[in-house]
Design a protein around this motif. Structure first.
Motif, PDB file in Angstrom:
ATOM      1  N   ALA A 156     -40.998 -68.786 -43.544  1.00  0.00           N
ATOM      2  CA  ALA A 156     -40.115 -68.560 -44.695  1.00  0.00           C
ATOM      3  C   ALA A 156     -38.697 -68.250 -44.229  1.00  0.00           C
ATOM      4  CB  ALA A 156     -40.656 -67.421 -45.552  1.00  0.00           C
ATOM      5  N   PHE A 157     -38.588 -67.398 -43.191  1.00  0.00           N
ATOM      6  CA  PHE A 157     -37.259 -67.082 -42.684  1.00  0.00           C
ATOM      7  C   PHE A 157     -36.595 -68.314 -42.094  1.00  0.00           C
ATOM      8  CE2 PHE A 157     -34.313 -66.029 -39.301  1.00  0.00           C
ATOM      9  CZ  PHE A 157     -33.417 -65.231 -39.988  1.00  0.00           C
ATOM     10  N   GLU A 158     -37.341 -69.089 -41.321  1.00  0.00           N
ATOM     11  CA  GLU A 158     -36.773 -70.285 -40.698  1.00  0.00           C
ATOM     12  C   GLU A 158     -36.250 -71.259 -41.750  1.00  0.00           C
ATOM     13  OE1 GLU A 158     -39.637 -70.312 -36.699  1.00  0.00           O
ATOM     14  OE2 GLU A 158     -40.090 -71.589 -38.431  1.00  0.00           O
ATOM     15  N   LYS A 159     -37.016 -71.467 -42.813  1.00  0.00           N
ATOM     16  CA  LYS A 159     -36.582 -72.381 -43.876  1.00  0.00           C
ATOM     17  C   LYS A 159     -35.301 -71.879 -44.522  1.00  0.00           C
ATOM     18  CE  LYS A 159     -40.985 -74.443 -45.316  1.00  0.00           C
ATOM     19  NZ  LYS A 159     -41.943 -74.565 -46.454  1.00  0.00           N
ATOM     20  N   LEU A 160     -35.263 -70.583 -44.858  1.00  0.00           N
ATOM     21  CA  LEU A 160     -34.095 -70.029 -45.524  1.00  0.00           C
ATOM     22  C   LEU A 160     -32.884 -70.040 -44.603  1.00  0.00           C
ATOM     23  CD1 LEU A 160     -32.869 -68.671 -47.990  1.00  0.00           C
ATOM     24  CD2 LEU A 160     -33.643 -66.473 -47.075  1.00  0.00           C
ATOM     25  N   PHE A 161     -33.078 -69.635 -43.353  1.00  0.00           N
ATOM     26  CA  PHE A 161     -31.961 -69.599 -42.424  1.00  0.00           C
ATOM     27  C   PHE A 161     -31.395 -70.999 -42.184  1.00  0.00           C
ATOM     28  CE2 PHE A 161     -30.114 -69.922 -38.222  1.00  0.00           C
ATOM     29  CZ  PHE A 161     -29.175 -68.906 -38.262  1.00  0.00           C
ATOM     30  N   ASN A 162     -32.259 -71.961 -41.976  1.00  0.00           N
ATOM     31  CA  ASN A 162     -31.802 -73.327 -41.716  1.00  0.00           C
ATOM     32  C   ASN A 162     -31.084 -73.917 -42.928  1.00  0.00           C
ATOM     33  OD1 ASN A 162     -32.787 -73.257 -39.112  1.00  0.00           O
ATOM     34  ND2 ASN A 162     -34.723 -74.251 -39.630  1.00  0.00           N
ATOM     35  N   ALA A 163     -31.571 -73.598 -44.135  1.00  0.00           N
ATOM     36  CA  ALA A 163     -30.882 -74.057 -45.343  1.00  0.00           C
ATOM     37  C   ALA A 163     -29.496 -73.442 -45.417  1.00  0.00           C
ATOM     38  CB  ALA A 163     -31.701 -73.701 -46.579  1.00  0.00           C
ATOM     39  N   TRP A 164     -29.394 -72.153 -45.077  1.00  0.00           N
ATOM     40  CA  TRP A 164     -28.089 -71.476 -45.093  1.00  0.00           C
ATOM     41  C   TRP A 164     -27.152 -72.082 -44.050  1.00  0.00           C
ATOM     42  CZ3 TRP A 164     -26.004 -68.268 -41.125  1.00  0.00           C
ATOM     43  CH2 TRP A 164     -24.787 -67.660 -41.473  1.00  0.00           C
ATOM     44  N   MET A 165     -27.649 -72.261 -42.833  1.00  0.00           N
ATOM     45  CA  MET A 165     -26.805 -72.769 -41.738  1.00  0.00           C
ATOM     46  C   MET A 165     -26.285 -74.175 -42.016  1.00  0.00           C
ATOM     47  SD  MET A 165     -25.993 -71.067 -38.898  1.00  0.00           S
ATOM     48  CE  MET A 165     -26.187 -71.945 -37.356  1.00  0.00           C
ATOM     49  N   THR A 166     -27.075 -74.988 -42.680  1.00  0.00           N
ATOM     50  CA  THR A 166     -26.676 -76.373 -42.930  1.00  0.00           C
ATOM     51  C   THR A 166     -25.993 -76.545 -44.284  1.00  0.00           C
ATOM     52  OG1 THR A 166     -28.892 -76.869 -43.804  1.00  0.00           O
ATOM     53  CG2 THR A 166     -28.506 -77.295 -41.461  1.00  0.00           C
ATOM     54  N   GLY A 167     -25.816 -75.446 -45.020  1.00  0.00           N
ATOM     55  CA  GLY A 167     -25.176 -75.536 -46.325  1.00  0.00           C
ATOM     56  C   GLY A 167     -25.997 -76.313 -47.337  1.00  0.00           C
ATOM     57  N   ASN A 168     -27.315 -76.255 -47.214  1.00  0.00           N
ATOM     58  CA  ASN A 168     -28.218 -76.978 -48.119  1.00  0.00           C
ATOM     59  C   ASN A 168     -28.457 -76.137 -49.363  1.00  0.00           C
ATOM     60  OD1 ASN A 168     -30.302 -78.318 -49.427  1.00  0.00           O
ATOM     61  ND2 ASN A 168     -31.360 -78.853 -47.525  1.00  0.00           N
ATOM     62  N   LEU A 169     -27.574 -76.290 -50.344  1.00  0.00           N
ATOM     63  CA  LEU A 169     -27.618 -75.433 -51.528  1.00  0.00           C
ATOM     64  C   LEU A 169     -28.878 -75.656 -52.343  1.00  0.00           C
ATOM     65  CD1 LEU A 169     -23.889 -75.688 -52.695  1.00  0.00           C
ATOM     66  CD2 LEU A 169     -24.921 -74.194 -50.964  1.00  0.00           C
ATOM     67  N   GLU A 170     -29.319 -76.903 -52.453  1.00  0.00           N
ATOM     68  CA  GLU A 170     -30.526 -77.192 -53.234  1.00  0.00           C
ATOM     69  C   GLU A 170     -31.735 -76.484 -52.640  1.00  0.00           C
ATOM     70  OE1 GLU A 170     -28.419 -79.435 -52.083  1.00  0.00           O
ATOM     71  OE2 GLU A 170     -27.462 -80.142 -53.939  1.00  0.00           O
ATOM     72  N   GLU A 171     -31.837 -76.461 -51.336  1.00  0.00           N
ATOM     73  CA  GLU A 171     -32.966 -75.803 -50.680  1.00  0.00           C
ATOM     74  C   GLU A 171     -32.879 -74.287 -50.865  1.00  0.00           C
ATOM     75  OE1 GLU A 171     -36.475 -75.671 -48.069  1.00  0.00           O
ATOM     76  OE2 GLU A 171     -35.597 -76.993 -49.581  1.00  0.00           O
TER      77      GLU A 171
END
Length: 304
Positions: free
Chosen positions: A218-233
């Motif tokens: 869960a942390f990896e998914k959220l962190f990676n979405a944040w780092m890549t600017g993936n707003l939808e995720e």
């Protein structure tokens, strides 16, 4: 995990420092270099004379990542002041007093009586791994026990609150001798959880327990979405757990976003430029702070 990572900086700083166990190293599958989302808000009408950069943060992050970019550094250099969610975390003794005053109440049921029997084995497992005594948790109100256990899970991933985005920005603005302000006090931020009805608090505890088995993923998914600017995720991940409950979402997210938009509206009616750094979940989706500001006539530009 998502509660800590997207909403509450206080427990990440306060409770992680209280967990003295040294967890085994965890290898996180996280993006090493990224471009977290950044917006510029400016006026289009008479009286809207200020500028605000809005930077969505994640309150806990690994040490070996590069989240700074030339665009962000330019916004920092252009800003006269920093605005974050809450100040006062540099005084852990005072923060701990405030937390204890709100978190501990007499006459609490044992924690395992506040959760569905089907989740009690999992609750026992994460308590054993938390380095927090069951006696301490039993004295806490349900929201505080839930956040304490979530914080301990974050600690178990080897994440260090001293490397948070906010702390690094605070140090940078202090070194530049630029003022720092906050949208909320410690009491107010914790108070949002403290005032939740017990039914919502218990849903929060259940969510922490249910998510515990997949805490790393869960942390990896959220962190990676944040780092890549993936707003939808980020929207997808933030719309799970406790925020699936409409009352809880209204209280913890929507109402706070509206209050912040009101504060920023007043700030934008004065000269000057501010960098506003708050949890990324507050800046995405239909309830985002920028959406309210756009309705008030401000120009919203996503610059990263």
């Amino acid at each position: 995990m998502r509660i800590i990572s997207t909403f509450l900086s206080l427990l990440a700083a306060l409770l992680l420092s209280a967990c003295n166990n040294a967890p085994d190293p965890v290898t996180l599958n996280t993006v090493k270099t990224g471009t977290p989302a950044l917006w510029k808000v400016s006026g289009t009408q008479p009286g809207q004379i200020g500028v605000v950069y809005m930077f969505g943060t994640i309150h806990i992050l690994p040490n070996d990542v590069q989240w700074r970019t030339p665009t962000l550094e330019a916004a920092i250099a252009d800003s006269d002041q920093l605005v974050i969610e809450v100040l006062g975390l540099d005084d852990p003794q005072n923060a701990a007093k405030i937390f204890s005053r709100l978190a501990v109440s007499p006459g609490q049921e044992k924690l395992d009586a506040r959760i569905d029997p089907s989740l009690r084995d999992d609750l026992d497992r994460i308590i054993d791994a938390s380095n927090i005594s069951e006696r301490t948790l039993n004295r806490m109100e349900t929201w505080a026990a839930a956040l304490s256990l979530a914080s301990a899970q974050t600690k178990g991933l080897g994440l260090d609150s001293s490397s948070s985005v906010e702390k690094k920005l605070l140090a940078q603005f202090k070194e530049a001798e630029k003022p720092i302000e906050a949208l909320e006090t410690i009491e107010l931020q914790l108070g949002y959880f403290d005032k939740l009805p017990e039914a919502q608090q218990r849903k929060m505890l259940a969510s922490v327990v249910e998510d515990s088995a997949d805490a790393q993923k869960a942390f990896e998914k959220l962190f990676n979405a944040w780092m890549t600017g993936n707003l939808e995720e980020i929207v997808t991940l933030s719309d799970t757990g406790i925020l699936t409950d409409a009352k809880t979402r209204q209280y913890l997210l929507v109402a706070r976003n509206l209050d912040w938009a009101e504060q920023l509206d007043k700030r934008l009616q004065k000269t000057g430029t501010s960098l506003v750094a708050v949890g990324a979940a507050h800046l995405v989706g239909p309830d985002a702070v920028q959406e309210t500001l756009a309705k008030r006539g401000y120009k919203i530009e996503k610059i990263q």
